[in-house]
Design a protein around this motif. Structure first.
Motif, PDB file in Angstrom:
ATOM      1  N   TYR A  69       2.234 -11.197  -9.316  1.00 25.29           N
ATOM      2  CA  TYR A  69       3.699 -11.645 -10.042  1.00 25.29           C
ATOM      3  C   TYR A  69       4.023 -12.513  -9.155  1.00 25.29           C
ATOM      4  N   VAL A  70       4.920 -13.220 -10.070  1.00 21.34           N
ATOM      5  CA  VAL A  70       5.601 -14.204  -9.168  1.00 21.34           C
ATOM      6  C   VAL A  70       6.719 -13.005  -8.759  1.00 21.34           C
ATOM      7  N   ARG A  71       7.218 -13.998  -7.136  1.00 19.41           N
ATOM      8  CA  ARG A  71       8.955 -13.515  -6.773  1.00 19.41           C
ATOM      9  C   ARG A  71       9.402 -14.178  -6.380  1.00 19.41           C
ATOM     10  N   TYR A  72      10.674 -14.703  -6.991  1.00 19.83           N
ATOM     11  CA  TYR A  72      11.982 -15.662  -6.289  1.00 19.83           C
ATOM     12  C   TYR A  72      12.141 -15.279  -5.371  1.00 19.83           C
ATOM     13  N   SER A  73      12.579 -15.751  -3.993  1.00 24.67           N
ATOM     14  CA  SER A  73      13.508 -15.725  -2.586  1.00 24.67           C
ATOM     15  C   SER A  73      14.243 -17.098  -2.905  1.00 24.67           C
ATOM     16  N   THR A  74      15.531 -16.089  -2.233  1.00 28.98           N
ATOM     17  CA  THR A  74      16.349 -17.526  -2.457  1.00 28.98           C
ATOM     18  C   THR A  74      16.419 -18.043  -1.366  1.00 28.98           C
ATOM     19  N   TRP A  75      15.234 -17.968  -0.288  1.00 26.93           N
ATOM     20  CA  TRP A  75      15.491 -18.674   0.812  1.00 26.93           C
ATOM     21  C   TRP A  75      13.968 -19.649   0.980  1.00 26.93           C
ATOM     22  N   LYS A  76      13.112 -18.911   0.327  1.00 27.43           N
ATOM     23  CA  LYS A  76      12.030 -20.071   0.068  1.00 27.43           C
ATOM     24  C   LYS A  76      11.712 -20.322  -1.563  1.00 27.43           C
ATOM     25  N   GLY A  77      11.941 -19.660  -2.121  1.00 26.12           N
ATOM     26  CA  GLY A  77      11.721 -20.473  -3.155  1.00 26.12           C
ATOM     27  C   GLY A  77      10.555 -19.229  -3.848  1.00 26.12           C
ATOM     28  N   ARG A  79       7.383 -17.620  -4.286  1.00 27.29           N
ATOM     29  CA  ARG A  79       6.244 -16.879  -3.856  1.00 27.29           C
ATOM     30  C   ARG A  79       5.144 -15.449  -4.663  1.00 27.29           C
ATOM     31  N   MET A  80       3.647 -15.742  -4.123  1.00 22.81           N
ATOM     32  CA  MET A  80       3.420 -14.718  -4.602  1.00 22.81           C
ATOM     33  C   MET A  80       3.732 -13.502  -4.281  1.00 22.81           C
ATOM     34  N   TYR A  81       3.463 -12.247  -5.578  1.00 24.15           N
ATOM     35  CA  TYR A  81       3.771 -11.118  -5.029  1.00 24.15           C
ATOM     36  C   TYR A  81       2.834 -10.493  -5.220  1.00 24.15           C
ATOM     37  N   LEU A  82       1.539  -9.787  -4.066  1.00 26.89           N
ATOM     38  CA  LEU A  82      -0.003  -9.535  -4.117  1.00 26.89           C
ATOM     39  C   LEU A  82       0.870  -7.331  -4.885  1.00 26.89           C
ATOM     40  N   GLU A  83       0.420  -6.650  -5.564  1.00 23.55           N
ATOM     41  CA  GLU A  83       0.902  -5.651  -6.006  1.00 23.55           C
ATOM     42  C   GLU A  83      -0.317  -5.132  -5.392  1.00 23.55           C
ATOM     43  N   ASP A  84      -1.393  -5.366  -5.951  1.00 24.52           N
ATOM     44  CA  ASP A  84      -2.321  -4.440  -5.184  1.00 24.52           C
ATOM     45  C   ASP A  84      -3.731  -5.312  -5.557  1.00 24.52           C
ATOM     46  N   ILE A  85      -4.367  -5.053  -4.366  1.00 17.29           N
ATOM     47  CA  ILE A  85      -5.796  -5.290  -4.115  1.00 17.29           C
ATOM     48  C   ILE A  85      -6.277  -4.265  -4.021  1.00 17.29           C
ATOM     49  N   ILE A  86      -7.671  -3.578  -4.541  1.00 14.99           N
ATOM     50  CA  ILE A  86      -8.952  -2.885  -4.783  1.00 14.99           C
ATOM     51  C   ILE A  86      -9.798  -3.022  -5.005  1.00 14.99           C
ATOM     52  N   VAL A  87     -10.750  -2.147  -4.254  1.00 20.77           N
ATOM     53  CA  VAL A  87     -12.118  -2.445  -4.052  1.00 20.77           C
ATOM     54  C   VAL A  87     -12.518  -1.085  -3.582  1.00 20.77           C
ATOM     55  N   THR A  88     -13.777  -1.207  -5.139  1.00 25.69           N
ATOM     56  CA  THR A  88     -13.593   0.559  -5.202  1.00 25.69           C
ATOM     57  C   THR A  88     -14.830   0.912  -3.878  1.00 25.69           C
ATOM     58  N   GLU A  89     -14.186   2.350  -3.545  1.00 27.17           N
ATOM     59  CA  GLU A  89     -14.809   2.667  -2.324  1.00 27.17           C
ATOM     60  C   GLU A  89     -16.515   2.504  -2.097  1.00 27.17           C
ATOM     61  N   GLU A  90     -17.428   2.641  -3.195  1.00 24.11           N
ATOM     62  CA  GLU A  90     -18.487   2.369  -2.769  1.00 24.11           C
ATOM     63  C   GLU A  90     -18.996   1.218  -2.376  1.00 24.11           C
ATOM     64  N   ALA A  91     -17.932   0.243  -2.889  1.00 22.58           N
ATOM     65  CA  ALA A  91     -18.135  -1.803  -2.853  1.00 22.58           C
ATOM     66  C   ALA A  91     -17.295  -2.411  -1.655  1.00 22.58           C
ATOM     67  N   ARG A  92     -16.796  -1.187  -0.665  1.00 24.34           N
ATOM     68  CA  ARG A  92     -15.821  -1.657   0.051  1.00 24.34           C
ATOM     69  C   ARG A  92     -17.482  -2.010   1.504  1.00 24.34           C
ATOM     70  N   GLY A  93     -16.739  -3.031   1.984  1.00 24.01           N
ATOM     71  CA  GLY A  93     -16.674  -3.311   3.366  1.00 24.01           C
ATOM     72  C   GLY A  93     -18.701  -4.466   3.184  1.00 24.01           C
ATOM     73  N   GLY A 115       3.944 -19.386  -0.645  1.00 28.55           N
ATOM     74  CA  GLY A 115       3.580 -17.978   0.246  1.00 28.55           C
ATOM     75  C   GLY A 115       3.569 -16.705  -0.622  1.00 28.55           C
ATOM     76  N   ILE A 116       3.128 -15.873   0.476  1.00 28.00           N
ATOM     77  CA  ILE A 116       2.104 -14.517  -0.245  1.00 28.00           C
ATOM     78  C   ILE A 116       2.813 -13.735   0.095  1.00 28.00           C
ATOM     79  N   THR A 117       3.191 -12.564  -0.374  1.00 32.15           N
ATOM     80  CA  THR A 117       3.867 -10.864  -0.161  1.00 32.15           C
ATOM     81  C   THR A 117       3.281  -9.996  -0.392  1.00 32.15           C
ATOM     82  N   TRP A 118       3.114  -8.864  -0.060  1.00 31.02           N
ATOM     83  CA  TRP A 118       2.387  -7.818   0.057  1.00 31.02           C
ATOM     84  C   TRP A 118       2.836  -5.869   1.134  1.00 31.02           C
TER      85      TRP A 118
END
Length: 149
Positions: A69-77, A79-93, A115-118
Protein backbone atom coordinates in the motif's frame (compact mmCIF):
# COMPACT_ATOMS: atom_id res chain seq x y z
CA UNK A 1 9.66 -24.05 -14.06
CA UNK A 2 8.02 -21.07 -15.73
CA UNK A 3 6.81 -18.51 -13.21
CA UNK A 4 4.50 -15.72 -14.34
CA UNK A 5 4.24 -12.53 -12.30
CA UNK A 6 1.01 -10.59 -12.74
CA UNK A 7 -1.21 -8.16 -10.91
CA UNK A 8 -3.56 -9.75 -8.42
CA UNK A 9 -7.22 -9.99 -9.37
CA UNK A 10 -10.28 -10.26 -7.16
CA UNK A 11 -10.62 -13.95 -8.03
CA UNK A 12 -7.22 -14.55 -6.37
CA UNK A 13 -8.30 -13.39 -2.91
CA UNK A 14 -9.27 -16.80 -1.54
CA UNK A 15 -5.82 -18.17 -2.42
CA UNK A 16 -4.09 -15.05 -1.08
CA UNK A 17 -5.85 -15.53 2.26
CA UNK A 18 -4.66 -19.16 2.34
CA UNK A 19 -1.10 -17.95 1.87
CA UNK A 20 -1.59 -15.27 4.52
CA UNK A 21 -2.69 -17.99 6.93
CA UNK A 22 0.39 -20.04 5.99
CA UNK A 23 2.57 -17.02 6.77
CA UNK A 24 0.81 -16.44 10.09
CA UNK A 25 1.43 -20.05 11.06
CA UNK A 26 5.11 -19.73 10.06
CA UNK A 27 5.36 -16.54 12.15
CA UNK A 28 3.89 -18.38 15.15
CA UNK A 29 0.65 -16.38 15.12
CA UNK A 30 -1.93 -18.65 13.44
CA UNK A 31 -4.86 -17.15 15.33
CA UNK A 32 -4.01 -13.53 14.50
CA UNK A 33 -5.54 -13.54 11.00
CA UNK A 34 -9.04 -12.16 11.51
CA UNK A 35 -9.74 -10.42 8.19
CA UNK A 36 -12.75 -11.80 6.31
CA UNK A 37 -12.75 -12.60 2.62
CA UNK A 38 -15.38 -9.90 1.99
CA UNK A 39 -13.32 -7.24 3.77
CA UNK A 40 -10.12 -8.35 2.03
CA UNK A 41 -11.78 -8.23 -1.40
CA UNK A 42 -13.39 -4.85 -0.76
CA UNK A 43 -10.11 -3.40 0.50
CA UNK A 44 -8.26 -4.47 -2.64
CA UNK A 45 -10.89 -4.33 -5.34
CA UNK A 46 -13.71 -2.13 -4.06
CA UNK A 47 -14.50 1.45 -4.95
CA UNK A 48 -11.50 2.81 -3.01
CA UNK A 49 -8.78 0.15 -2.92
CA UNK A 50 -6.15 0.52 -0.21
CA UNK A 51 -3.85 -2.32 -1.27
CA UNK A 52 -2.39 -3.73 -4.48
CA UNK A 53 -0.57 -6.97 -5.10
CA UNK A 54 1.42 -9.07 -7.53
CA UNK A 55 1.06 -12.83 -7.69
CA UNK A 56 3.55 -15.48 -8.77
CA UNK A 57 1.84 -18.21 -10.73
CA UNK A 58 2.96 -21.49 -12.24
CA UNK A 59 0.58 -23.48 -14.43
CA UNK A 60 -2.38 -21.55 -13.00
CA UNK A 61 -1.39 -22.15 -9.36
CA UNK A 62 -0.51 -19.15 -7.19
CA UNK A 63 2.73 -19.93 -5.34
CA UNK A 64 3.29 -16.52 -3.78
CA UNK A 65 2.39 -12.88 -3.72
CA UNK A 66 3.56 -9.45 -2.63
CA UNK A 67 1.01 -6.99 -1.25
CA UNK A 68 1.68 -3.28 -0.77
CA UNK A 69 0.00 0.00 0.00
CA UNK A 70 1.05 3.64 -0.22
CA UNK A 71 2.69 5.17 2.83
CA UNK A 72 3.44 8.85 3.18
CA UNK A 73 6.61 10.18 4.78
CA UNK A 74 6.65 13.86 5.66
CA UNK A 75 10.41 13.73 5.04
CA UNK A 76 10.51 11.69 1.83
CA UNK A 77 7.04 11.76 0.24
CA UNK A 78 5.12 8.76 -1.06
CA UNK A 79 6.72 5.38 -0.43
CA UNK A 80 5.60 1.85 -1.09
CA UNK A 81 4.96 -0.11 2.10
CA UNK A 82 5.38 -3.82 1.50
CA UNK A 83 2.92 -5.43 3.89
CA UNK A 84 3.68 -9.02 2.98
CA UNK A 85 5.74 -11.02 0.54
CA UNK A 86 4.88 -14.68 0.74
CA UNK A 87 6.09 -17.73 -1.16
CA UNK A 88 4.50 -21.02 -0.20
CA UNK A 89 6.92 -23.26 1.66
CA UNK A 90 7.16 -25.87 -1.12
CA UNK A 91 8.19 -23.24 -3.67
CA UNK A 92 10.82 -21.36 -1.63
CA UNK A 93 14.39 -21.19 -2.91
CA UNK A 94 13.37 -21.09 -6.59
CA UNK A 95 13.77 -17.35 -7.16
CA UNK A 96 10.08 -16.50 -6.84
CA UNK A 97 10.67 -13.95 -4.08
CA UNK A 98 13.21 -12.16 -6.28
CA UNK A 99 10.76 -12.07 -9.19
CA UNK A 100 8.08 -10.59 -6.93
CA UNK A 101 10.52 -8.03 -5.52
CA UNK A 102 11.58 -7.06 -9.04
CA UNK A 103 7.91 -6.40 -9.87
CA UNK A 104 7.60 -4.24 -6.75
CA UNK A 105 10.68 -2.23 -7.68
CA UNK A 106 9.35 -1.63 -11.17
CA UNK A 107 5.97 -0.58 -9.75
CA UNK A 108 7.64 1.81 -7.30
CA UNK A 109 9.62 3.39 -10.14
CA UNK A 110 6.53 3.63 -12.36
CA UNK A 111 4.55 5.35 -9.61
CA UNK A 112 7.54 7.54 -8.70
CA UNK A 113 7.59 6.39 -5.08
CA UNK A 114 10.63 7.51 -3.11
CA UNK A 115 11.43 4.01 -1.87
CA UNK A 116 10.08 0.78 -0.42
CA UNK A 117 9.69 0.11 3.30
CA UNK A 118 8.85 -3.11 5.13
CA UNK A 119 9.39 -5.05 8.33
CA UNK A 120 10.91 -8.42 9.08
CA UNK A 121 10.82 -10.41 12.31
CA UNK A 122 14.22 -10.45 13.99
CA UNK A 123 14.29 -14.26 14.14
CA UNK A 124 13.36 -14.80 10.47
CA UNK A 125 16.88 -15.51 9.23
CA UNK A 126 15.85 -16.79 5.78
CA UNK A 127 13.95 -13.56 5.07
CA UNK A 128 16.74 -11.39 6.52
CA UNK A 129 19.31 -13.13 4.34
CA UNK A 130 17.06 -12.71 1.29
CA UNK A 131 16.73 -8.96 1.97
CA UNK A 132 20.49 -8.64 2.48
CA UNK A 133 21.05 -10.20 -0.96
CA UNK A 134 18.80 -7.48 -2.38
CA UNK A 135 20.98 -4.84 -0.74
CA UNK A 136 18.33 -3.75 1.76
CA UNK A 137 19.25 -1.54 4.69
CA UNK A 138 18.24 -2.40 8.25
CA UNK A 139 17.31 0.36 10.67
CA UNK A 140 18.29 -0.36 14.29
CA UNK A 141 16.95 2.95 15.62
CA UNK A 142 13.19 2.63 15.21
CA UNK A 143 10.90 0.59 17.42
CA UNK A 144 7.64 -0.70 15.98
CA UNK A 145 4.53 0.48 17.79
CA UNK A 146 0.88 -0.30 17.30
CA UNK A 147 -2.44 0.42 18.88
CA UNK A 148 -5.32 -2.00 18.40
CA UNK A 149 -8.74 -0.41 18.37
Amino acid sequence: MSIDIRRAEKKDCTRLLELIQELATYEKAPDEVTVTLDHFEESGFGENPVWWAFVAEEDGAILGFALYYVRYSTWKGQRMYLEDIIVTEEARGKGIGKLLFDALIEEAKLKQFKGITWQVLEWNEPAINFYKKLGAGFDPEWINCNLSI
